[in-house]
Design a protein around this motif. Structure first.
Motif, PDB file in Angstrom:
ATOM      1  N   ILE A 117      42.323  45.990  41.458  1.00 44.10           N
ATOM      2  CA  ILE A 117      43.313  46.091  42.016  1.00 44.10           C
ATOM      3  C   ILE A 117      42.939  45.651  43.645  1.00 44.10           C
ATOM      4  O   ILE A 117      43.971  45.684  43.889  1.00 44.10           O
ATOM      5  CB  ILE A 117      44.516  46.970  41.887  1.00 44.10           C
ATOM      6  CG1 ILE A 117      44.064  48.162  41.816  1.00 44.10           C
ATOM      7  CG2 ILE A 117      45.012  47.271  40.059  1.00 44.10           C
ATOM      8  CD1 ILE A 117      45.070  49.317  42.122  1.00 44.10           C
ATOM      9  N   ILE A 150      48.290  42.127  39.975  1.00 40.61           N
ATOM     10  CA  ILE A 150      46.966  41.970  39.074  1.00 40.61           C
ATOM     11  C   ILE A 150      47.733  41.365  37.509  1.00 40.61           C
ATOM     12  O   ILE A 150      48.183  42.427  36.899  1.00 40.61           O
ATOM     13  CB  ILE A 150      46.255  42.887  39.137  1.00 40.61           C
ATOM     14  CG1 ILE A 150      45.411  43.427  40.854  1.00 40.61           C
ATOM     15  CG2 ILE A 150      44.814  42.756  38.376  1.00 40.61           C
ATOM     16  CD1 ILE A 150      45.371  42.297  41.235  1.00 40.61           C
ATOM     17  N   PRO A 151      47.545  40.496  37.051  1.00 42.26           N
ATOM     18  CA  PRO A 151      46.731  39.015  37.882  1.00 42.26           C
ATOM     19  C   PRO A 151      48.453  38.872  38.440  1.00 42.26           C
ATOM     20  O   PRO A 151      49.326  38.779  38.637  1.00 42.26           O
ATOM     21  CB  PRO A 151      46.306  38.247  36.440  1.00 42.26           C
ATOM     22  CG  PRO A 151      47.402  39.068  35.408  1.00 42.26           C
ATOM     23  CD  PRO A 151      47.551  40.143  35.546  1.00 42.26           C
ATOM     24  N   SER A 199      49.117  49.756  44.302  1.00 40.53           N
ATOM     25  CA  SER A 199      48.283  48.141  44.688  1.00 40.53           C
ATOM     26  C   SER A 199      48.981  47.836  45.220  1.00 40.53           C
ATOM     27  O   SER A 199      50.037  47.284  45.660  1.00 40.53           O
ATOM     28  CB  SER A 199      48.562  47.789  43.082  1.00 40.53           C
ATOM     29  OG  SER A 199      48.615  46.896  42.947  1.00 40.53           O
TER      30      SER A 199
END
Length: 391
Positions: free
Chosen positions: A159, A43-44, A39
């Protein structure tokens, strides 16, 4: 002839190096990842409300709070929550700085723009999605060798992922031989039969994740078979020859493989149906010679080709091995492993009629194959047997 286990082991020993490719995320459904996917974001990346309600400071919960504004989902403005105040907030919206808890709207009373909290079991951080709770920056979001389901694709999109590296499917050539064959829909003359192998094998190839399939019809002519085979081996990863692999006067496939300098790994297996099966290699190219009888061809595909394709692409296998209690007695002679078309349900398996290799009717009903080893003389009613589930 060799045993079923010996044939399976020889194929495993000749599996070529897996190919990889990068695909846009929208095209990656059904593939398998060939590397870890990291990633690039948290997220968030903000404290996020998971409810419609009111954002507060937990320490202010026991006093009336002034409602000073509202924050919808998608709001990019940053607010500061002061002592003794609250913000009306909606699912997915960012919390104002200073807030740590969201009280759901059903647990409050609003009078004269004042918020009174009635939630007696309120906990700090309730109804708040922490930063990075779905994905943390620079950590593995989806591991290598993961099947990309619809949910996995959606997660990667969520993501911010746009491309993925996956195991590439093999290209396959399907070469059908036989003078007696007619396409469905054509007029059937005396001495002819309708061809079914290409349709069934193309279908099961697609089920196995193969998208590039080149199909050829060839007459029982040695020169023509050799020419098509040589071209197919040069252009595709795997070649499936159907028919012409036995030892009859019109079986020219084995001779064609020799002329094309394909190294024979085995020819003929101690099994029924599918005894004439051929397997050869040329470099990293793989060549299978499947029997022409439709039931034999499909059985051999499930036993040998399907597991190979699953290994090359790391996709879920289209078969699964388990055990079941057989509902009737079946007798056979020692010497060949038998694969019986059968129906499996609720832990029990029932052999079907018409086990002959040229008959497809029972295969059309079957959802599994019963395995009776070459050493056995069959099975007795209520005996536990090994079966292959056909998905």
């Amino acid at each position: 002839m060799i045993s079923v286990k010996e044939a399976q082991e020889i194929i495993k020993q000749n599996i070529p190096q897996k190919k990889q490719q990068i695909l846009p995320l929208k095209e990656a459904f059904g593939y398998t990842t060939s590397e870890d996917i990291y990633s690039k974001y948290n997220i968030p990346n903000f404290l996020q409300s998971s409810m419609d309600g009111y954002a507060i400071r937990f320490q202010d919960r026991n006093q009336p709070l002034k409602i000073v504004g509202e924050i919808p989902a998608g709001c990019t403005e940053q607010f500061q929550l002061k002592k003794g105040t609250a913000y009306r907030i909606f699912t997915g919206a960012p919390l104002p700085f200073g807030a740590d808890t969201v009280v759901m709207q059903e647990k409050v009373i609003v009078e004269n723009n004042k918020l009174i909290i009635e939630e007696r079991e309120l906990e700090e951080g309730l109804n708040v999605r922490p930063i990075g709770s779905d994905a943390k920056i620079n950590t593995v979001a989806i591991s290598s060798d993961s099947y990309l389901s619809a949910a996995a694709i959606g997660y990667l999109a969520g993501i911010g992922c746009t491309k993925v590296k996956v195991y590439a499917p093999s290209s396959v050539s399907l070469i059908l031989t036989g003078n007696e064959l007619k396409k469905p829909g054509e007029t059937l003359e005396f001495g002819q039969i309708f061809e079914s192998n290409t349709i069934q094998l193309e279908s099961v190839l697609r089920q196995s994740g193969i998208q590039k399939i080149d199909t050829f019809w060839v007459k029982d002519n040695p020169e023509e078979i050799q020419k098509v085979l040589e071209s197919a081996v040069s252009k595709t990863d795997i070649v499936l020859l159907v028919g012409g692999v036995s030892v009859g006067d019109y079986d020219f496939v084995i001779e064609a493989t020799k002329i094309c300098e394909i190294q024979q790994q085995f020819h003929k297996i101690k099994q029924k149906p599918g005894k004439p099966l051929y397997f050869g290699t040329k470099g990293e190219k793989l060549v299978f010679g499947l029997p022409g009888n439709p039931s034999s061809a499909l059985t051999c595909f499930y036993l040998y080709v399907a597991p190979l394709l699953s290994e090359l692409t790391k996709k879920p296998a289209i078969t699964n091995t388990t055990t079941a209690t057989v509902t009737s007695t079946y007798k056979k002679k020692k010497g060949l492993t038998h694969f019986l078309k059968a129906i499996y349900k609720d832990g029990k398996v029932s052999p079907l009629h018409a086990q002959e290799s040229y008959k497809l009717q029972s295969f059309a009903e079957a959802n599994c194959l019963i395995i009776l080893s070459e050493e056995s003389e069959g099975c007795e009613k209520d005996e536990v047997v090994e079966i292959i589930i056909l998905k």
